[in-house]
Scaffold this active site. Structure first.
Site, PDB file in Angstrom:
ATOM      1  N   GLY A   1      34.563  47.831  38.528  1.00  0.00           N
ATOM      2  CA  GLY A   1      35.646  48.232  37.635  1.00  0.00           C
ATOM      3  C   GLY A   1      35.146  48.942  36.403  1.00  0.00           C
ATOM      4  O   GLY A   1      35.717  48.796  35.323  1.00  0.00           O
TER       5      GLY A   1
ATOM      6  N   ASN B   1      32.898  42.654  36.655  1.00  0.00           N
ATOM      7  CA  ASN B   1      33.918  42.803  35.626  1.00  0.00           C
ATOM      8  C   ASN B   1      35.326  42.960  36.193  1.00  0.00           C
ATOM      9  O   ASN B   1      36.294  42.493  35.590  1.00  0.00           O
ATOM     10  CB  ASN B   1      33.570  44.032  34.762  1.00  0.00           C
ATOM     11  CG  ASN B   1      34.763  44.602  34.043  1.00  0.00           C
ATOM     12  OD1 ASN B   1      35.239  44.049  33.051  1.00  0.00           O
ATOM     13  ND2 ASN B   1      35.275  45.721  34.545  1.00  0.00           N
TER      14      ASN B   1
ATOM     15  N   SER C   1      37.445  34.191  32.017  1.00  0.00           N
ATOM     16  CA  SER C   1      38.483  34.334  31.001  1.00  0.00           C
ATOM     17  C   SER C   1      38.712  32.985  30.348  1.00  0.00           C
ATOM     18  O   SER C   1      38.418  31.940  30.940  1.00  0.00           O
ATOM     19  CB  SER C   1      39.777  34.830  31.658  1.00  0.00           C
ATOM     20  OG  SER C   1      40.888  34.670  30.805  1.00  0.00           O
TER      21      SER C   1
ATOM     22  N   TYR D   1      45.108  33.330  39.387  1.00  0.00           N
ATOM     23  CA  TYR D   1      44.078  33.960  38.557  1.00  0.00           C
ATOM     24  C   TYR D   1      43.264  32.917  37.808  1.00  0.00           C
ATOM     25  O   TYR D   1      42.022  32.989  37.781  1.00  0.00           O
ATOM     26  CB  TYR D   1      44.768  34.921  37.586  1.00  0.00           C
ATOM     27  CG  TYR D   1      43.869  35.544  36.541  1.00  0.00           C
ATOM     28  CD1 TYR D   1      42.922  36.503  36.878  1.00  0.00           C
ATOM     29  CD2 TYR D   1      43.995  35.192  35.193  1.00  0.00           C
ATOM     30  CE1 TYR D   1      42.120  37.092  35.916  1.00  0.00           C
ATOM     31  CE2 TYR D   1      43.199  35.775  34.220  1.00  0.00           C
ATOM     32  CZ  TYR D   1      42.260  36.721  34.584  1.00  0.00           C
ATOM     33  OH  TYR D   1      41.464  37.308  33.631  1.00  0.00           O
TER      34      TYR D   1
ATOM     35  N   THR E   1      42.798  29.855  38.607  1.00  0.00           N
ATOM     36  CA  THR E   1      41.998  29.124  39.594  1.00  0.00           C
ATOM     37  C   THR E   1      40.702  29.876  39.877  1.00  0.00           C
ATOM     38  O   THR E   1      39.615  29.290  39.922  1.00  0.00           O
ATOM     39  CB  THR E   1      42.798  28.946  40.896  1.00  0.00           C
ATOM     40  OG1 THR E   1      43.960  28.164  40.630  1.00  0.00           O
ATOM     41  CG2 THR E   1      41.966  28.244  41.959  1.00  0.00           C
ATOM     42  N   ALA E   2      40.809  31.185  40.057  1.00  0.00           N
ATOM     43  CA  ALA E   2      39.608  32.001  40.290  1.00  0.00           C
ATOM     44  C   ALA E   2      38.689  31.980  39.077  1.00  0.00           C
ATOM     45  O   ALA E   2      37.464  31.883  39.217  1.00  0.00           O
ATOM     46  CB  ALA E   2      40.012  33.433  40.630  1.00  0.00           C
TER      47      ALA E   2
END
Length: 254
Positions: free
Chosen positions: A17, A93, A145, A158, A160-161
């Site tokens: 990314g 990223n 994050s 999200y 969870t990841a």
């Protein structure tokens, strides 16, 4: 002014990314250190590549790729390694924090979210390990994050990841530490990329988040560059298995 890390000059760096948002700032940051940068993204980034060459005098290598296609991702990594030498810095990223409600999630959405936000990270790490061993070591930086640390609702697949990235980071750090491969996570707060501004940065939400921060100033992509360069460089040579939070003082770790 930004710290110059001599060991990053000429280093082979791969960024997922790397053509937009935080990733574009990372690409520029490494180019200005004199690194040889390869990156992938779903959208054509040819204009960005030309811009970076004009502005930094250092041209990155772009391979268009959907990171959920693991074979294509690993082929892109191989292409960049063939061009620039064994990758010694990997920055995972790319991510997608599309908002969703738990009761609306079906299996297909769940699998897609994990494919973007976790699975691709693991297989990118796997693809660079052999080259890092050959090179005598390397640095892997996995972007997570603070969302899961805050217990935020609104994107459970999200978060969870995000949490899974930290577990993976610690396990890989332990496994490959004897090979001088460092694996760390970097957890940004709410960084106001153009995507965030366009899709989710409502005035009330921004004000509420700023109220949580110690620093009363919103984060921008450039705020994430220097911490990433530090983790990539040998200035952080004895750091591994850690999660570095850069959020203006929202969460407290330790």
């Amino acid at each position: 002014m930004r710290t110059v890390y001599d060991d990053l000059s000429g280093a082979s760096v791969f960024i997922t990314g790397g053509g937009s948002g935080i990733g574009a700032s990372l690409t520029e940051g490494f180019l200005r250190q004199g690194a040889k940068v390869g990156f992938v993204g779903r959208s054509d980034a040819s204009a960005f590549v030309d811009q970076m060459e004009r502005e930094t005098g250092n041209r990155p290598l772009f391979v268009q790729c959907d990171i959920t296609n693991i074979a294509a991702l690993q082929a892109a990594i191989d292409t960049c390694a063939d061009t620039h030498g064994p990758i010694t810095v990997l920055v995972n990223n790319a991510a997608n924090d599309q908002r969703h409600a738990t009761l609306d999630v079906d299996e297909a959405f769940w699998d897609w979210s994990q494919a973007v936000n976790l699975k691709a990270y693991f297989f990118a790490c796997q693809a660079v390990i052999a080259g890092m061993k050959t090179a005598g070591g390397g640095s892997i930086i996995n972007f997570t994050s603070i969302s899961y640390m805050m217990g935020n609702a609104g994107y459970p697949a999200y978060t969870t990841a995000n949490s899974g990235i930290n577990g993976m980071t610690r396990s890989l750090a332990r496994e490959f530490g004897p090979d001088s491969i460092r694996v760390n996570a970097l957890a940004p707060g709410w960084v106001l990329t153009q995507k965030q501004l366009d899709m989710w940065a409502e005035p009330e939400a921004l004000a509420a988040h700023l109220d949580r921060q110690c620093f009363k100033e919103h984060l921008v992509p450039d705020d994430i560059v220097s911490p990433t360069l530090f983790l990539a460089s040998k200035a952080s040579r004895m750091m591994t298995g850690q999660s570095l939070v850069v959020d203006g003082g929202v969460v407290v770790t330790g």
